[in-house]
Design a protein around this motif. Structure first.
Motif, PDB file in Angstrom:
ATOM      1  N   ASP A 263       0.798  -1.228   0.000  1.00  0.00           N
ATOM      2  CA  ASP A 263       0.000   0.000   0.000  1.00  0.00           C
ATOM      3  C   ASP A 263       0.831   1.278   0.000  1.00  0.00           C
ATOM      4  OD1 ASP A 263      -2.460  -1.454   0.058  1.00  0.00           O
ATOM      5  OD2 ASP A 263      -2.127  -1.817   2.181  1.00  0.00           O
ATOM      6  N   CYS A 264       2.041   1.208  -0.519  1.00  0.00           N
ATOM      7  CA  CYS A 264       2.865   2.413  -0.643  1.00  0.00           C
ATOM      8  C   CYS A 264       2.415   3.201  -1.878  1.00  0.00           C
ATOM      9  CB  CYS A 264       4.337   2.049  -0.729  1.00  0.00           C
ATOM     10  SG  CYS A 264       4.836   1.349  -2.333  1.00  0.00           S
ATOM     11  N   PRO A 265       2.849   4.437  -2.037  1.00  0.00           N
ATOM     12  CA  PRO A 265       2.380   5.261  -3.161  1.00  0.00           C
ATOM     13  C   PRO A 265       3.259   5.198  -4.405  1.00  0.00           C
ATOM     14  CG  PRO A 265       3.568   6.642  -1.612  1.00  0.00           C
ATOM     15  CD  PRO A 265       3.571   5.246  -1.024  1.00  0.00           C
ATOM     16  N   VAL A 266       4.246   4.299  -4.463  1.00  0.00           N
ATOM     17  CA  VAL A 266       5.246   4.347  -5.522  1.00  0.00           C
ATOM     18  C   VAL A 266       4.631   4.215  -6.908  1.00  0.00           C
ATOM     19  CG1 VAL A 266       7.230   3.154  -6.542  1.00  0.00           C
ATOM     20  CG2 VAL A 266       7.168   3.614  -4.092  1.00  0.00           C
ATOM     21  N   CYS A 267       3.739   3.248  -7.128  1.00  0.00           N
ATOM     22  CA  CYS A 267       3.205   3.031  -8.480  1.00  0.00           C
ATOM     23  C   CYS A 267       2.465   4.257  -9.003  1.00  0.00           C
ATOM     24  CB  CYS A 267       2.310   1.797  -8.518  1.00  0.00           C
ATOM     25  SG  CYS A 267       0.897   1.843  -7.404  1.00  0.00           S
ATOM     26  N   ILE A 276      -2.652   5.300 -12.988  1.00  0.00           N
ATOM     27  CA  ILE A 276      -2.859   4.718 -11.660  1.00  0.00           C
ATOM     28  C   ILE A 276      -3.046   5.855 -10.668  1.00  0.00           C
ATOM     29  CG2 ILE A 276      -1.861   3.360  -9.786  1.00  0.00           C
ATOM     30  CD1 ILE A 276      -0.274   1.817 -11.844  1.00  0.00           C
ATOM     31  N   THR A 277      -4.132   5.831  -9.950  1.00  0.00           N
ATOM     32  CA  THR A 277      -4.378   6.826  -8.908  1.00  0.00           C
ATOM     33  C   THR A 277      -4.561   6.117  -7.575  1.00  0.00           C
ATOM     34  OG1 THR A 277      -6.749   6.817  -9.455  1.00  0.00           O
ATOM     35  CG2 THR A 277      -5.394   8.530 -10.454  1.00  0.00           C
ATOM     36  N   ARG A 278      -4.138   6.785  -6.528  1.00  0.00           N
ATOM     37  CA  ARG A 278      -4.193   6.233  -5.170  1.00  0.00           C
ATOM     38  C   ARG A 278      -5.088   7.144  -4.342  1.00  0.00           C
ATOM     39  NH1 ARG A 278      -1.023   6.868  -0.363  1.00  0.00           N
ATOM     40  NH2 ARG A 278      -0.621   4.905   0.744  1.00  0.00           N
ATOM     41  N   GLU A 279      -6.191   6.600  -3.872  1.00  0.00           N
ATOM     42  CA  GLU A 279      -7.166   7.418  -3.154  1.00  0.00           C
ATOM     43  C   GLU A 279      -7.296   6.948  -1.707  1.00  0.00           C
ATOM     44  OE1 GLU A 279     -10.854   7.392  -5.241  1.00  0.00           O
ATOM     45  OE2 GLU A 279     -10.013   8.273  -7.085  1.00  0.00           O
ATOM     46  N   GLN A 280      -7.270   7.912  -0.804  1.00  0.00           N
ATOM     47  CA  GLN A 280      -7.483   7.612   0.614  1.00  0.00           C
ATOM     48  C   GLN A 280      -8.976   7.417   0.865  1.00  0.00           C
ATOM     49  OE1 GLN A 280      -5.180   7.374   3.015  1.00  0.00           O
ATOM     50  NE2 GLN A 280      -3.334   8.205   2.061  1.00  0.00           N
ATOM     51  N   LYS A 281      -9.324   6.348   1.565  1.00  0.00           N
ATOM     52  CA  LYS A 281     -10.716   6.105   1.904  1.00  0.00           C
ATOM     53  C   LYS A 281     -11.067   6.852   3.183  1.00  0.00           C
ATOM     54  CE  LYS A 281     -10.572   1.590   2.006  1.00  0.00           C
ATOM     55  NZ  LYS A 281     -11.024   0.177   2.028  1.00  0.00           N
ATOM     56  N   PRO A 282     -12.262   7.431   3.280  1.00  0.00           N
ATOM     57  CA  PRO A 282     -12.650   8.191   4.482  1.00  0.00           C
ATOM     58  C   PRO A 282     -12.529   7.374   5.760  1.00  0.00           C
ATOM     59  CG  PRO A 282     -14.239   8.532   2.726  1.00  0.00           C
ATOM     60  CD  PRO A 282     -13.327   7.450   2.260  1.00  0.00           C
ATOM     61  N   GLU A 283     -12.814   6.084   5.678  1.00  0.00           N
ATOM     62  CA  GLU A 283     -12.760   5.241   6.871  1.00  0.00           C
ATOM     63  C   GLU A 283     -11.359   4.690   7.139  1.00  0.00           C
ATOM     64  OE1 GLU A 283     -14.024   2.613   3.379  1.00  0.00           O
ATOM     65  OE2 GLU A 283     -14.254   4.687   4.057  1.00  0.00           O
ATOM     66  N   GLY A 284     -10.387   5.098   6.312  1.00  0.00           N
ATOM     67  CA  GLY A 284      -9.029   4.604   6.455  1.00  0.00           C
ATOM     68  C   GLY A 284      -8.697   3.611   5.357  1.00  0.00           C
ATOM     69  N   GLY A 285      -7.430   3.462   5.071  1.00  0.00           N
ATOM     70  CA  GLY A 285      -7.018   2.583   3.991  1.00  0.00           C
ATOM     71  C   GLY A 285      -6.976   3.308   2.651  1.00  0.00           C
ATOM     72  N   VAL A 286      -6.623   2.574   1.624  1.00  0.00           N
ATOM     73  CA  VAL A 286      -6.459   3.179   0.305  1.00  0.00           C
ATOM     74  C   VAL A 286      -7.068   2.287  -0.771  1.00  0.00           C
ATOM     75  CG1 VAL A 286      -4.322   4.376   0.925  1.00  0.00           C
ATOM     76  CG2 VAL A 286      -4.217   2.082  -0.041  1.00  0.00           C
ATOM     77  N   GLN A 287      -7.355   2.927  -1.892  1.00  0.00           N
ATOM     78  CA  GLN A 287      -7.752   2.225  -3.101  1.00  0.00           C
ATOM     79  C   GLN A 287      -6.804   2.615  -4.222  1.00  0.00           C
ATOM     80  OE1 GLN A 287     -11.875   3.183  -3.922  1.00  0.00           O
ATOM     81  NE2 GLN A 287     -12.577   1.295  -2.933  1.00  0.00           N
ATOM     82  N   LEU A 288      -6.381   1.620  -4.988  1.00  0.00           N
ATOM     83  CA  LEU A 288      -5.628   1.873  -6.209  1.00  0.00           C
ATOM     84  C   LEU A 288      -6.565   1.653  -7.387  1.00  0.00           C
ATOM     85  CD1 LEU A 288      -2.138   0.141  -5.762  1.00  0.00           C
ATOM     86  CD2 LEU A 288      -2.644   2.587  -5.741  1.00  0.00           C
ATOM     87  N   LEU A 289      -6.669   2.658  -8.252  1.00  0.00           N
ATOM     88  CA  LEU A 289      -7.548   2.587  -9.414  1.00  0.00           C
ATOM     89  C   LEU A 289      -6.737   2.737 -10.691  1.00  0.00           C
ATOM     90  CD1 LEU A 289     -10.427   4.879  -8.111  1.00  0.00           C
ATOM     91  CD2 LEU A 289     -10.423   2.383  -8.179  1.00  0.00           C
ATOM     92  N   LEU A 290      -7.149   2.030 -11.728  1.00  0.00           N
ATOM     93  CA  LEU A 290      -6.475   2.092 -13.028  1.00  0.00           C
ATOM     94  C   LEU A 290      -7.432   2.600 -14.088  1.00  0.00           C
ATOM     95  CD1 LEU A 290      -4.124   1.345 -15.015  1.00  0.00           C
ATOM     96  CD2 LEU A 290      -5.216  -0.905 -15.228  1.00  0.00           C
ATOM     97  N   ASN A 291      -7.019   3.665 -14.780  1.00  0.00           N
ATOM     98  CA  ASN A 291      -7.708   4.123 -15.990  1.00  0.00           C
ATOM     99  C   ASN A 291      -7.011   3.450 -17.162  1.00  0.00           C
ATOM    100  OD1 ASN A 291      -8.771   5.421 -18.192  1.00  0.00           O
ATOM    101  ND2 ASN A 291      -8.227   7.484 -17.547  1.00  0.00           N
ATOM    102  N   LEU A 327      -7.640  -1.896  -8.625  1.00  0.00           N
ATOM    103  CA  LEU A 327      -6.450  -2.731  -8.529  1.00  0.00           C
ATOM    104  C   LEU A 327      -6.203  -3.216  -7.119  1.00  0.00           C
ATOM    105  CD1 LEU A 327      -3.887  -0.695 -10.706  1.00  0.00           C
ATOM    106  CD2 LEU A 327      -5.180  -2.735 -11.388  1.00  0.00           C
ATOM    107  N   ARG A 328      -6.619  -2.410  -6.143  1.00  0.00           N
ATOM    108  CA  ARG A 328      -6.298  -2.723  -4.747  1.00  0.00           C
ATOM    109  C   ARG A 328      -7.264  -1.974  -3.844  1.00  0.00           C
ATOM    110  NH1 ARG A 328      -3.515  -6.065  -1.069  1.00  0.00           N
ATOM    111  NH2 ARG A 328      -2.648  -4.829   0.646  1.00  0.00           N
ATOM    112  N   ASP A 329      -7.815  -2.693  -2.853  1.00  0.00           N
ATOM    113  CA  ASP A 329      -8.686  -2.086  -1.846  1.00  0.00           C
ATOM    114  C   ASP A 329      -8.193  -2.564  -0.491  1.00  0.00           C
ATOM    115  OD1 ASP A 329     -10.659  -0.987  -0.295  1.00  0.00           O
ATOM    116  OD2 ASP A 329     -12.338  -1.743  -1.487  1.00  0.00           O
ATOM    117  N   SER A 330      -7.599  -1.652   0.255  1.00  0.00           N
ATOM    118  CA  SER A 330      -6.937  -2.053   1.508  1.00  0.00           C
ATOM    119  C   SER A 330      -7.443  -1.206   2.669  1.00  0.00           C
ATOM    120  CB  SER A 330      -5.416  -1.868   1.374  1.00  0.00           C
ATOM    121  OG  SER A 330      -4.779  -2.068   2.602  1.00  0.00           O
ATOM    122  N   ASP A 331      -7.463  -1.830   3.838  1.00  0.00           N
ATOM    123  CA  ASP A 331      -7.854  -1.098   5.043  1.00  0.00           C
ATOM    124  C   ASP A 331      -6.662  -0.521   5.766  1.00  0.00           C
ATOM    125  OD1 ASP A 331     -10.551  -1.667   4.692  1.00  0.00           O
ATOM    126  OD2 ASP A 331     -10.389  -3.596   5.728  1.00  0.00           O
TER     127      ASP A 331
END
Length: 334
Positions: A263-267, A276-291, A327-331
């Motif tokens: 869950d690092c921001p390197v990609c 590739i975008t990395r979005e912080q979830k309001p409840e914590g954790g991150v999502q990686l999305l691919l266009n 791509l990724r949904d993490s808490d």
């Protein structure tokens, strides 16, 4: 009025491709960097900038051959595709039977580019989408002052890449690559009056009848997400015609992320088009999305991923181009 004409003349007379620094893998500090443009340039017109984290183009050495654009994996270097695409499209619409593009040194008639190094997979795929046979005529590349001796081989690789993309449409491009012959000098060409005037002023009377007019692209407005995607890849998506069947795989190498991701921001940081975008979830954790349509398949994310959690998927369903891919949904968050 004269001032406007001279301004236009300056625009058309600049052969250097547009360089968009945020798309360059050196600027993005991707692991391994990239030297593709430097290695491809036959005229030593491309040098590395300070600390090797950028490139610099020498307009005095650049011939506008386009070979650097052809190999750039992220679209950091570009020429405007509009005039070349229009030349191919017009040939198909006028019932000419085929479209031709030729290099400036071949002696053949018809629409002309400084070098066929300007031909890219999007242009070949567009000819396939319009069902227009395309003939690419080159001169004696071994002695060419504009391009390089291996241009014909590079064109074959470009054609192969375009055909991989077109496979999903079941309508391959009809492409012929060959050296021009004396009989090709009679091929017809068309150019606008304004384009002819500009070419006349810039290069005398030589090849005015067939030279494709061009102008540099404007600078990319990075604040506009759509402009972050290079025109080459936007056109590749547009040329997926006829539409692939829902279950047909479209060749478009792009990343997937496995469970070893930390869950690092390197990609997201190294992605040259922010596909590739990395979005912080309001409840914590991150999502990686691919266009997917913005991904150029440069593999910067794969090479730079610290735990090597990324691998490339070669084919995607056409529906994947229309919605963000999770791509990724993490808490957790690093």
């Amino acid at each position: 009025m004269l001032g406007g004409v001279l301004d236009r003349l300056g625009e058309y007379g600049n052969p250097v491709p547009r360089y968009t620094a945020p798309r360059c893998l050196l600027e993005r500090q991707a692991v391994g960097g990239c030297d593709a443009c430097h290695a491809a340039c036959p005229h030593e017109a491309i040098a590395f900038g300070p600390l090797g984290q950028s490139i610099q183009l020498d307009p005095q050495r650049c011939t506008g051959c386009g070979l650097c654009v052809q190999v750039c994996p992220s679209g950091a270097l570009e020429y405007d595709l509009t005039a070349s695409l229009q030349a191919v499209r017009s040939a198909g619409q006028t019932g000419a039977g085929e479209a031709t593009l030729t290099c400036s040194q071949s002696g053949a008639g018809g629409p002309s580019l400084p070098c066929l190094g300007r031909v890219t997979p999007a242009l070949v795929s567009a000819a396939g989408a319009w069902n227009t046979p395309l003939t690419l005529l080159h001169g004696d590349c071994s002695a060419c002052p504009v391009g390089a001796p291996d241009v014909p081989e590079r064109l074959r690789r470009v054609t192969e890449e375009a055909q991989e993309l077109r496979a999903a449409t079941r309508q391959p491009a009809q492409v012929t690559v060959r050296e021009a012959t004396p009989g090709d000098g009679d091929r017809a060409g068309h150019i606008s009056r304004r384009g002819a005037f500009v070419q006349l002023l810039r290069a005398g009377r030589q090849q005015v009848a067939q030279a494709i007019p061009e102008r540099p692209l404007p600078f990319v407005d990075w604040s506009v997400p759509e402009e972050r995607t290079p025109e080459e890849w936007r056109w590749r998506v547009r040329t997926l015609k006829p539409a692939p069947a829902p279950d047909a795989g479209v060749h478009w190498p792009a990343p997937l992320v496995d469970d070893t991701c930390i869950d690092c921001p390197v990609c997201a940081n190294v992605c040259p088009t922010q596909a590739i975008t990395r979005e912080q979830k309001p409840e914590g954790g991150v999502q990686l999305l691919l266009n997917l349509s913005a991904c150029t398949g440069c593999r910067a994310c794969l090479r730079s991923c610290p735990p090597q959690a990324i691998h490339m998927q070669e084919e995607w369903l056409a529906a994947a181009f229309h919605l963000p891919i999770l791509l990724r949904d993490s808490d957790s968050v690093m």
